[in-house]
Design an enzyme around this catalytic site. Structure first.
Site, PDB file in Angstrom:
ATOM      1  N   GLU A 127       0.834  -1.204   0.000  1.00  0.00           N
ATOM      2  CA  GLU A 127       0.000   0.000   0.000  1.00  0.00           C
ATOM      3  C   GLU A 127       0.868   1.253   0.000  1.00  0.00           C
ATOM      4  OE1 GLU A 127      -2.391   1.498  -0.842  1.00  0.00           O
ATOM      5  OE2 GLU A 127      -3.974   1.744   0.645  1.00  0.00           O
ATOM      6  N   ASP A 128       0.312   2.357  -0.486  1.00  0.00           N
ATOM      7  CA  ASP A 128       1.079   3.610  -0.509  1.00  0.00           C
ATOM      8  C   ASP A 128       1.069   4.307   0.849  1.00  0.00           C
ATOM      9  OD1 ASP A 128      -1.616   4.234  -0.725  1.00  0.00           O
ATOM     10  OD2 ASP A 128      -1.381   5.703  -2.318  1.00  0.00           O
ATOM     11  N   ASP A 172      -3.850   6.209   6.298  1.00  0.00           N
ATOM     12  CA  ASP A 172      -4.261   7.496   6.854  1.00  0.00           C
ATOM     13  C   ASP A 172      -5.290   7.211   7.953  1.00  0.00           C
ATOM     14  OD1 ASP A 172      -4.550  10.312   6.934  1.00  0.00           O
ATOM     15  OD2 ASP A 172      -6.099  10.297   5.420  1.00  0.00           O
ATOM     16  N   PHE A 195      -0.752  16.507   4.112  1.00  0.00           N
ATOM     17  CA  PHE A 195      -1.118  15.858   2.858  1.00  0.00           C
ATOM     18  C   PHE A 195       0.103  15.813   1.955  1.00  0.00           C
ATOM     19  CE2 PHE A 195      -3.139  15.025  -1.161  1.00  0.00           C
ATOM     20  CZ  PHE A 195      -4.086  14.085  -0.796  1.00  0.00           C
ATOM     21  N   VAL A 196       0.470  14.589   1.521  1.00  0.00           N
ATOM     22  CA  VAL A 196       1.697  14.436   0.733  1.00  0.00           C
ATOM     23  C   VAL A 196       1.407  13.956  -0.682  1.00  0.00           C
ATOM     24  CG1 VAL A 196       3.249  14.083   2.708  1.00  0.00           C
ATOM     25  CG2 VAL A 196       2.075  12.104   1.716  1.00  0.00           C
ATOM     26  N   ASP A 243      -1.189  11.114  -5.179  1.00  0.00           N
ATOM     27  CA  ASP A 243      -1.669  12.241  -5.979  1.00  0.00           C
ATOM     28  C   ASP A 243      -2.434  13.269  -5.163  1.00  0.00           C
ATOM     29  OD1 ASP A 243      -3.976  10.522  -5.486  1.00  0.00           O
ATOM     30  OD2 ASP A 243      -5.026  11.796  -6.913  1.00  0.00           O
ATOM     31  N   ARG A 291       1.649  12.222  -9.236  1.00  0.00           N
ATOM     32  CA  ARG A 291       2.035  10.827  -8.960  1.00  0.00           C
ATOM     33  C   ARG A 291       3.443  10.533  -9.460  1.00  0.00           C
ATOM     34  NH1 ARG A 291      -2.562   7.964  -7.318  1.00  0.00           N
ATOM     35  NH2 ARG A 291      -4.515   8.570  -8.283  1.00  0.00           N
TER      36      ARG A 291
HETATM   37  P1  IMP Z   1      -7.378   5.754   4.511  1.00  0.00           P
HETATM   38  O1  IMP Z   1      -8.502   4.857   4.110  1.00  0.00           O
HETATM   39  O2  IMP Z   1      -7.869   7.016   5.143  1.00  0.00           O
HETATM   40  O3  IMP Z   1      -6.322   5.080   5.346  1.00  0.00           O
HETATM   41  O4  IMP Z   1      -6.740   6.322   3.221  1.00  0.00           O
HETATM   42  C1  IMP Z   1      -5.992   5.619   2.391  1.00  0.00           C
HETATM   43  C2  IMP Z   1      -5.943   6.221   1.022  1.00  0.00           C
HETATM   44  O5  IMP Z   1      -6.179   7.639   1.012  1.00  0.00           O
HETATM   45  C3  IMP Z   1      -4.555   6.038   0.513  1.00  0.00           C
HETATM   46  O6  IMP Z   1      -4.415   4.781  -0.111  1.00  0.00           O
HETATM   47  C4  IMP Z   1      -4.400   7.206  -0.426  1.00  0.00           C
HETATM   48  O7  IMP Z   1      -4.878   6.866  -1.703  1.00  0.00           O
HETATM   49  C5  IMP Z   1      -5.257   8.293   0.179  1.00  0.00           C
HETATM   50  N1  IMP Z   1      -4.446   9.240   0.988  1.00  0.00           N
HETATM   51  C6  IMP Z   1      -4.416   9.354   2.333  1.00  0.00           C
HETATM   52  N2  IMP Z   1      -3.550  10.313   2.735  1.00  0.00           N
HETATM   53  C7  IMP Z   1      -3.004  10.805   1.602  1.00  0.00           C
HETATM   54  C8  IMP Z   1      -2.011  11.823   1.343  1.00  0.00           C
HETATM   55  O8  IMP Z   1      -1.432  12.468   2.233  1.00  0.00           O
HETATM   56  N3  IMP Z   1      -1.714  12.029   0.036  1.00  0.00           N
HETATM   57  C9  IMP Z   1      -2.314  11.356  -0.992  1.00  0.00           C
HETATM   58  N4  IMP Z   1      -3.225  10.396  -0.793  1.00  0.00           N
HETATM   59  C10 IMP Z   1      -3.586  10.129   0.488  1.00  0.00           C
HETATM   60 MG    MG Z   2      -4.106   4.219  -2.063  1.00  0.00          MG
END
Ligand code: IMP
Ligand code: MG
Length: 185
Positions: free
Chosen positions: A106-107, A110, A159-160, A166, A172
């Site tokens: 995973e990237d 959050d 936010f990165v 992206d 990206r």
């Molecule tokens: P989560 O479900 O809130 O954990 O979010 C996960 C997804 O939100 C990640 O796989 C990203 O695609 C997107 N995301 C969360 N934080 C960032 C950020 O800082 N930059 C870009 N995408 C983010």
């Molecule tokens: Mg993602």
């Protein structure tokens, strides 16, 4: 997000927080860990699109255990840079994972919602084992109690963009991780 011109675009890249070289070094170390955990056993690397496509491409080339790759598309809905809390699987893995040691690639984690949903779904399919590796972790933002097995970098609440991540589908292709910001922030 509207990009007016190239200056407007570059002005949104506020500060590099993880360089290309730091990412390369961390990925090499991660591949060594993967090789030692699986010790010659075949694995299935599952990348969550779109954000993890570059991380997957670099990580899979450093791993030496026999490895197959698969993709899954999980969409978390954002309005601007704020998560709306809805997760949808828009493309599923094209394999029966019950024969595999699965490693999710995973990237970023959050709120934890996306991976929590993905992991619950994949566990129902009874893989031989399941591990989660994330390039970035933002633990201060967690809403769902979810911990990755391995996070390459822990970052603060910002936010990165870059290296697959992206904002409005842009950025990206940056080779590093940077903080995103609007000009009036
Ligand atoms: P989560 O479900 O809130 O954990 O979010 C996960 C997804 O939100 C990640 O796989 C990203 O695609 C997107 N995301 C969360 N934080 C960032 C950020 O800082 N930059 C870009 N995408 C983010
Ligand atoms: Mg993602």
């Amino acid at each position: 997000m509207k990009i007016k011109n190239i200056d407007d675009y570059t002005n949104k890249i506020k500060q590099i927080i993880i360089t290309k070289e730091e990412i390369e070094t961390a990925i090499k170390k991660t591949a060594i860990k993967i090789d030692s955990i699986y010790d010659g056993k075949p694995i299935l690397l599952v990348s969550i699109l779109k954000g993890a496509f570059i991380f997957m491409a670099d990580l899979c080339r450093e791993v030496t255990v026999p490895c197959e790759i698969a993709f899954m598309c999980a969409k978390s809905y954002y309005s601007g840079t704020v998560s709306s809390g809805k997760v949808e699987i828009t493309m599923d893995i094209d394999k029966d994972i019950s024969r595999y040691h699965v490693v999710i690639v995973e990237d970023i984690i959050d709120t934890g919602r996306t991976l929590n949903d993905v992991v619950n779904l994949l566990k129902q399919r009874a893989p031989l084992s399941l591990n989660v590796i994330t390039l970035l972790d933002k633990p201060s933002r967690r809403i769902v109690d979810f911990q990755p097995d391995l996070a390459l970098f822990t970052i603060p609440d910002c936010f990165v963009i870059g290296y697959g991540l992206d904002c409005g589908e842009y950025f990206r292709n940056l080779p590093y991780i940077a903080i995103y910001g609007e000009d009036d922030e």
